[in-house]
Write a protein that holds these residues in place. Sequence first.
Motif, PDB file in Angstrom:
ATOM      1  N   ILE A   1      37.730  51.859  41.931  1.00 32.87           N
ATOM      2  CA  ILE A   1      39.179  52.002  41.705  1.00 32.87           C
ATOM      3  C   ILE A   1      39.513  52.149  40.224  1.00 32.87           C
ATOM      4  CG2 ILE A   1      40.041  50.919  43.831  1.00 32.87           C
ATOM      5  CD1 ILE A   1      40.428  48.377  42.286  1.00 32.87           C
ATOM      6  N   LEU A   2      38.632  51.687  39.358  1.00 32.11           N
ATOM      7  CA  LEU A   2      38.857  51.881  37.929  1.00 32.11           C
ATOM      8  C   LEU A   2      38.284  53.212  37.467  1.00 32.11           C
ATOM      9  CD1 LEU A   2      37.943  48.783  35.792  1.00 32.11           C
ATOM     10  CD2 LEU A   2      39.975  50.178  35.677  1.00 32.11           C
TER      11      LEU A   2
ATOM     12  N   ILE B   1      31.787  55.808  30.351  1.00 33.97           N
ATOM     13  CA  ILE B   1      32.879  54.955  30.811  1.00 33.97           C
ATOM     14  C   ILE B   1      32.399  54.059  31.955  1.00 33.97           C
ATOM     15  CG2 ILE B   1      33.989  56.427  32.549  1.00 33.97           C
ATOM     16  CD1 ILE B   1      35.867  54.954  29.666  1.00 33.97           C
TER      17      ILE B   1
ATOM     18  N   SER C   1      34.359  53.041  24.361  1.00 29.31           N
ATOM     19  CA  SER C   1      33.577  52.078  25.141  1.00 29.31           C
ATOM     20  C   SER C   1      32.640  51.294  24.231  1.00 29.31           C
ATOM     21  CB  SER C   1      32.743  52.787  26.200  1.00 29.31           C
ATOM     22  OG  SER C   1      33.532  53.640  26.954  1.00 29.31           O
TER      23      SER C   1
ATOM     24  N   ASN D   1      31.718  40.960  36.664  1.00 29.43           N
ATOM     25  CA  ASN D   1      32.261  39.663  36.289  1.00 29.43           C
ATOM     26  C   ASN D   1      33.523  39.296  37.048  1.00 29.43           C
ATOM     27  OD1 ASN D   1      30.498  38.544  34.258  1.00 29.43           O
ATOM     28  ND2 ASN D   1      31.017  40.358  33.075  1.00 29.43           N
TER      29      ASN D   1
ATOM     30  N   ALA E   1      30.016  46.732  33.745  1.00 34.28           N
ATOM     31  CA  ALA E   1      29.872  45.397  33.160  1.00 34.28           C
ATOM     32  C   ALA E   1      31.110  44.557  33.448  1.00 34.28           C
ATOM     33  CB  ALA E   1      29.656  45.507  31.653  1.00 34.28           C
ATOM     34  N   LEU E   2      32.263  45.214  33.452  1.00 34.91           N
ATOM     35  CA  LEU E   2      33.508  44.500  33.745  1.00 34.91           C
ATOM     36  C   LEU E   2      33.551  44.088  35.219  1.00 34.91           C
ATOM     37  CD1 LEU E   2      36.898  45.756  32.381  1.00 34.91           C
ATOM     38  CD2 LEU E   2      36.733  44.940  34.692  1.00 34.91           C
TER      39      LEU E   2
ATOM     40  N   VAL F   1      33.818  42.719  26.859  1.00 40.01           N
ATOM     41  CA  VAL F   1      33.626  42.617  28.302  1.00 40.01           C
ATOM     42  C   VAL F   1      32.536  41.617  28.652  1.00 40.01           C
ATOM     43  CG1 VAL F   1      32.857  43.916  30.314  1.00 40.01           C
ATOM     44  CG2 VAL F   1      34.550  44.889  28.807  1.00 40.01           C
TER      45      VAL F   1
ATOM     46  N   VAL G   1      35.391  46.872  42.569  1.00 46.10           N
ATOM     47  CA  VAL G   1      36.245  47.137  41.413  1.00 46.10           C
ATOM     48  C   VAL G   1      35.921  48.467  40.740  1.00 46.10           C
ATOM     49  CG1 VAL G   1      36.742  46.322  39.083  1.00 46.10           C
ATOM     50  CG2 VAL G   1      36.750  44.731  40.971  1.00 46.10           C
TER      51      VAL G   1
ATOM     52  N   ARG H   1      41.158  39.309  28.678  1.00 47.35           N
ATOM     53  CA  ARG H   1      40.234  40.212  27.987  1.00 47.35           C
ATOM     54  C   ARG H   1      40.035  41.490  28.785  1.00 47.35           C
ATOM     55  NH1 ARG H   1      35.102  38.588  28.021  1.00 47.35           N
ATOM     56  NH2 ARG H   1      35.514  36.509  28.790  1.00 47.35           N
ATOM     57  N   PHE H   2      39.752  41.336  30.090  1.00 41.78           N
ATOM     58  CA  PHE H   2      39.477  42.508  30.912  1.00 41.78           C
ATOM     59  C   PHE H   2      40.701  43.413  31.022  1.00 41.78           C
ATOM     60  CE2 PHE H   2      35.610  40.955  33.550  1.00 41.78           C
ATOM     61  CZ  PHE H   2      34.941  40.703  32.372  1.00 41.78           C
TER      62      PHE H   2
ATOM     63  N   LEU I   1      30.690  50.711  30.863  1.00 40.49           N
ATOM     64  CA  LEU I   1      31.679  49.709  30.448  1.00 40.49           C
ATOM     65  C   LEU I   1      32.327  49.043  31.665  1.00 40.49           C
ATOM     66  CD1 LEU I   1      33.500  48.563  28.109  1.00 40.49           C
ATOM     67  CD2 LEU I   1      35.091  50.354  28.740  1.00 40.49           C
ATOM     68  N   PHE I   2      32.775  49.860  32.629  1.00 40.37           N
ATOM     69  CA  PHE I   2      33.480  49.315  33.793  1.00 40.37           C
ATOM     70  C   PHE I   2      32.532  48.575  34.721  1.00 40.37           C
ATOM     71  CE2 PHE I   2      37.005  52.642  33.355  1.00 40.37           C
ATOM     72  CZ  PHE I   2      37.679  51.802  32.490  1.00 40.37           C
TER      73      PHE I   2
END
Lengths: 215, 223
Positions: free
Chosen positions: B166-167, B146, B213, B156, B152-153, B220, B163, A137-138, B149-150
């Motif tokens: 870098i995103l 953006i 997003s 996890n 929240a990603l 996500v 993380v 998903r990610f 969204l990232f």
Amino acid sequence: MKIKILLGVSTVLMLVALYMVFIFAPETESGVVQRIFYFHIPLAWIAFLAFFVVFVASIMYLWKRDIKWDAFASSSAEVGLVFTTLFLLTGSIWAKPEWGVWWTWDSRLTSSLILWLIYIAYFIIRSYISEEGQRARFSSVIGIIGFIDVPIVVITIFLWRTAHPRIEAMDPRVTATLMVSIATFTALYFLLFALRLAMKQDEDKLNRLKAFLRR
Amino acid sequence: MKTLNKALVIAWKDILSETRTKEIISSVLVFSILVIVIFNFAFSGSQQTMISLAPGILWVTFAFAGVLSLNRAFIQEKDDDCLEGLMMCPVGRETIYLGKMLGSLFFMLFVEAIVLPVFALLFNVNVISLPLIAITVLTTLGFVTIGTLFSALAVNTKAREMVLPILFFPIVAPIIISAVSASGMALGGESWGSISSWLGVIAAFDVIFLVVSYFVFSFVIEE
């Protein structure tokens, strides 16, 4: 079977392309180094093709929730990343004699570097997630956003600055060689993609067997 | 309209808890000022060089501050299992996204409203002008759309706060480029006409990032 056909096609095309690049195509005033163009351009094209496949497979995964699409996306992303690395390297090798430096912050170089970094992040994040469904998903989300970002990056950086050679009227032999090179690298892409996919499927089978034996 | 009201409730919840803990705003504010101070050690020069360096310093500071504050947006939720509570609310996932985004937007703008005058004072560069404020608001909106969204990603994954940067940085690179160019023009005293074309570019990115997003956010924070 599919892999064998692809292997045959790419091998034959590769030999033809090598002949055309080094013997058939005329030499320009910048000398032999210009021939790297026939590797550089196809690599760039195929990298975009590969990331487009990632984009489509990511959407398909979020829609269908079939892990097969994640295998498609990640295999294509791997090949795309290798091709992007190669076209950055060939570009750098070409830039040295042509512009006198290994790297300039020209529009296309900058946007390619950002593209490369986005897909590096894609793999770093995959390695940080152990649960399969979540990883799929990610990475699909990143695959979609990353690809949407590509045109945005390109447009901005073009507004910002540009110094790349414009492609002017080309000798028909040059065009022919370029076309054959692109076809060759497309075949190579599909070959690598199919190999990687087959490997993923074997990995999957192995993992299932392991889980079964452990029970 | 209803969605927006619900989102505002979520944003208000974040603001309320922030007024109690003062966790994000205080640390991000101090961090931003420290970055500016360090830049002062890195580049010291005449007034003219400072004006040409100012847009870069400003946007590096805000981008770093953005990562710091966006990281917190979901770490708190995750650590206290509030995310589950939020997801059980009778609102769509998109509403949660909008709410968290508006909360982060408020924190960022609050910090920037303090950092901009401090920057103007320390570097003696006039960064408080209408074009610069417009650039700041639009760019910050792009960061948080953006970034939420990232963020929240990122919470996890195993590496959590590693993380997000870098995103975030490669994806927002176009916004940073536009913001730096536009701010440079604004500081150089150029007319609205040429600045507004960059503002249009930033606004277009904001819309694209917001829409994308908004739709992928629900994937996500599943389960």
